[in-house]
Design a protein around this motif. Structure first.
Motif, PDB file in Angstrom:
ATOM      1  N   ARG A 109       0.707  -1.176  -0.023  1.00 34.03           N
ATOM      2  CA  ARG A 109      -0.030   0.037  -0.095  1.00 34.03           C
ATOM      3  C   ARG A 109       0.840   1.159   0.238  1.00 34.03           C
ATOM      4  O   ARG A 109       0.552   2.207  -0.572  1.00 34.03           O
ATOM      5  CB  ARG A 109      -0.987  -0.065   1.124  1.00 34.03           C
ATOM      6  CG  ARG A 109      -2.168  -0.797   1.100  1.00 34.03           C
ATOM      7  CD  ARG A 109      -3.184  -0.822   0.337  1.00 34.03           C
ATOM      8  NE  ARG A 109      -3.693   0.483   0.745  1.00 34.03           N
ATOM      9  CZ  ARG A 109      -4.766   0.447   1.773  1.00 34.03           C
ATOM     10  NH1 ARG A 109      -5.085  -0.680   2.155  1.00 34.03           N
ATOM     11  NH2 ARG A 109      -5.362   1.641   2.001  1.00 34.03           N
ATOM     12  N   GLN A 110       2.054   1.073   0.622  1.00 34.26           N
ATOM     13  CA  GLN A 110       2.799   2.275   0.657  1.00 34.26           C
ATOM     14  C   GLN A 110       3.310   2.714  -0.732  1.00 34.26           C
ATOM     15  O   GLN A 110       3.605   3.909  -0.927  1.00 34.26           O
ATOM     16  CB  GLN A 110       4.027   2.019   1.645  1.00 34.26           C
ATOM     17  CG  GLN A 110       5.068   3.148   2.057  1.00 34.26           C
ATOM     18  CD  GLN A 110       4.186   4.420   2.594  1.00 34.26           C
ATOM     19  OE1 GLN A 110       3.676   4.145   3.479  1.00 34.26           O
ATOM     20  NE2 GLN A 110       4.387   5.601   2.078  1.00 34.26           N
ATOM     21  N   GLU A 111       3.427   1.628  -1.616  1.00 32.20           N
ATOM     22  CA  GLU A 111       3.899   2.046  -3.015  1.00 32.20           C
ATOM     23  C   GLU A 111       2.832   2.859  -3.663  1.00 32.20           C
ATOM     24  O   GLU A 111       3.237   3.536  -4.491  1.00 32.20           O
ATOM     25  CB  GLU A 111       4.263   0.624  -3.684  1.00 32.20           C
ATOM     26  CG  GLU A 111       5.189   0.815  -4.869  1.00 32.20           C
ATOM     27  CD  GLU A 111       5.614  -0.435  -5.471  1.00 32.20           C
ATOM     28  OE1 GLU A 111       5.513  -0.526  -6.654  1.00 32.20           O
ATOM     29  OE2 GLU A 111       6.089  -1.332  -4.682  1.00 32.20           O
ATOM     30  N   TRP A 112       1.634   2.356  -3.503  1.00 34.33           N
ATOM     31  CA  TRP A 112       0.652   3.183  -3.954  1.00 34.33           C
ATOM     32  C   TRP A 112       0.428   4.722  -3.510  1.00 34.33           C
ATOM     33  O   TRP A 112       0.394   5.528  -4.466  1.00 34.33           O
ATOM     34  CB  TRP A 112      -0.799   2.525  -3.552  1.00 34.33           C
ATOM     35  CG  TRP A 112      -1.111   1.537  -4.624  1.00 34.33           C
ATOM     36  CD1 TRP A 112      -0.672   0.128  -4.379  1.00 34.33           C
ATOM     37  CD2 TRP A 112      -1.755   1.428  -5.647  1.00 34.33           C
ATOM     38  NE1 TRP A 112      -1.344  -0.717  -5.236  1.00 34.33           N
ATOM     39  CE2 TRP A 112      -1.971  -0.102  -6.200  1.00 34.33           C
ATOM     40  CE3 TRP A 112      -2.740   2.289  -6.461  1.00 34.33           C
ATOM     41  CZ2 TRP A 112      -2.842  -0.330  -7.227  1.00 34.33           C
ATOM     42  CZ3 TRP A 112      -3.428   2.124  -7.451  1.00 34.33           C
ATOM     43  CH2 TRP A 112      -3.309   0.741  -8.004  1.00 34.33           C
ATOM     44  N   ARG A 113       0.816   4.893  -2.233  1.00 30.81           N
ATOM     45  CA  ARG A 113       0.851   6.221  -1.728  1.00 30.81           C
ATOM     46  C   ARG A 113       1.890   6.946  -2.011  1.00 30.81           C
ATOM     47  O   ARG A 113       1.719   8.030  -2.331  1.00 30.81           O
ATOM     48  CB  ARG A 113       0.760   5.968  -0.185  1.00 30.81           C
ATOM     49  CG  ARG A 113      -0.674   5.792   0.559  1.00 30.81           C
ATOM     50  CD  ARG A 113      -0.484   5.578   2.150  1.00 30.81           C
ATOM     51  NE  ARG A 113       0.222   4.858   2.784  1.00 30.81           N
ATOM     52  CZ  ARG A 113      -0.133   3.623   3.086  1.00 30.81           C
ATOM     53  NH1 ARG A 113      -1.559   3.233   2.878  1.00 30.81           N
ATOM     54  NH2 ARG A 113       0.543   2.725   3.644  1.00 30.81           N
ATOM     55  N   ASP A 114       2.978   6.514  -2.215  1.00 27.91           N
ATOM     56  CA  ASP A 114       4.171   7.023  -2.740  1.00 27.91           C
ATOM     57  C   ASP A 114       3.846   7.803  -3.881  1.00 27.91           C
ATOM     58  O   ASP A 114       4.670   8.813  -4.505  1.00 27.91           O
ATOM     59  CB  ASP A 114       5.415   6.314  -2.760  1.00 27.91           C
ATOM     60  CG  ASP A 114       5.736   5.789  -1.214  1.00 27.91           C
ATOM     61  OD1 ASP A 114       5.374   6.580  -0.251  1.00 27.91           O
ATOM     62  OD2 ASP A 114       6.643   4.954  -0.973  1.00 27.91           O
ATOM     63  N   LEU A 115       3.174   7.109  -5.129  1.00 26.56           N
ATOM     64  CA  LEU A 115       2.848   7.474  -6.345  1.00 26.56           C
ATOM     65  C   LEU A 115       1.698   8.506  -6.394  1.00 26.56           C
ATOM     66  O   LEU A 115       1.831   9.434  -7.221  1.00 26.56           O
ATOM     67  CB  LEU A 115       2.834   6.357  -7.141  1.00 26.56           C
ATOM     68  CG  LEU A 115       3.560   6.858  -8.737  1.00 26.56           C
ATOM     69  CD1 LEU A 115       5.070   7.201  -8.807  1.00 26.56           C
ATOM     70  CD2 LEU A 115       3.406   5.700  -9.723  1.00 26.56           C
TER      71      LEU A 115
END
Length: 253
Positions: A109-115
């Motif tokens: 989920r953090q990868e989604w948030r980072d973008l």
């Protein structure tokens, strides 16, 4: 054709290279006064400024720091009083090439948030900062730069899905804006396909570029200048009544 841009104030985000640089230079060639933002590469920003000429204004903007957009807009207003054209081109790219073997549910989920956060919230922050500088001026134009990845149904690739989702959100932003702004400020989206920017040239081998060009109806891939010409037209007074539209610059893909 006179696009009516002489003396207009244009602000292009993400203008230090690629499509942003080509767009900033193209506006300047039409007689506009051009400001552009860069994230961290002052050397590349200097190349863009030199290509624009003496009137260029380079300002720093970080999509992950909405406060920086307020400072950038303030610098443009201090120089020229207001803004006539805003091109939202700045983007946060994925940190690495997508892994086609990774399943959707395995993407953190953090990868989604980072973008998503910088690309979506950064666009919102930019629009909120720039609109007060545009209201009340004639021939206001906003052009949002999306991506063909937002609509292309190719092989499922989770990494591209994150980036595509962040670019697809621009359509919702545009729909809300056109209802509010009406004919005062026209809002449109330009959607490039694969474009031969420095970044893409480095990421894709010549063999793959040739394959992609062979499957493009026009027989070639788009250049940054191809995309820039579309942006400049939609951002000019020559665009008299086009708003809420998506213009694809993909070579017919």
């Amino acid at each position: 054709m006179d696009l009516g841009l002489a003396g207009k104030v244009v602000f292009v985000t993400g203008g230090s290279r690629g499509i942003g640089r080509a767009t900033a230079v193209a506006f300047a060639r039409e007689g506009a006064r051009v400001a552009f933002s860069y994230h961290s590469d002052k050397e590349e920003a200097g190349v863009t400024a030199a290509a624009i000429g003496a009137e260029a204004l380079a300002v720093r903007f970080d999509l992950a720091d909405p406060e920086s957009m307020g400072s950038a807009v303030a610098a443009v207003r201090e120089r020229w009083g207001g803004i006539d054209v805003f091109v939202a081109n700045a983007v946060r790219w994925p940190d690495s090439l997508p892994d086609p073997g990774r399943r959707f549910e395995d993407v953190p989920r953090q990868e989604w948030r980072d973008l998503l956060r910088p690309n979506v919230e950064g666009a919102i922050a930019g629009l909120q900062a720039v609109l007060p500088a545009m209201r009340g001026r004639p021939d206001g134009r906003i052009v949002l730069v999306s991506s063909d990845v937002a609509r292309h149904r190719g092989p499922g690739t989770p990494g591209l899905g994150i980036y595509g989702s962040s670019k697809a959100a621009l359509a919702g932003l545009a729909n809300g804006l056109i209802a509010e702004l009406g004919g005062d400020i026209l809002v449109n989206i330009v959607t490039p396909g694969f474009t031969v920017t420095e970044r893409n040239l480095a990421a894709m081998p010549q063999r793959l570029r040739d394959e992609r060009a062979a499957h493009t109806p026009t027989g070639r891939l788009s250049t940054p200048e191809d995309v820039a010409r579309a942006i400049v037209f939609l951002g000019s007074p020559a665009n008299g009544n086009i708003t809420g539209e998506v213009l694809n610059v993909t070579g017919g893909v």
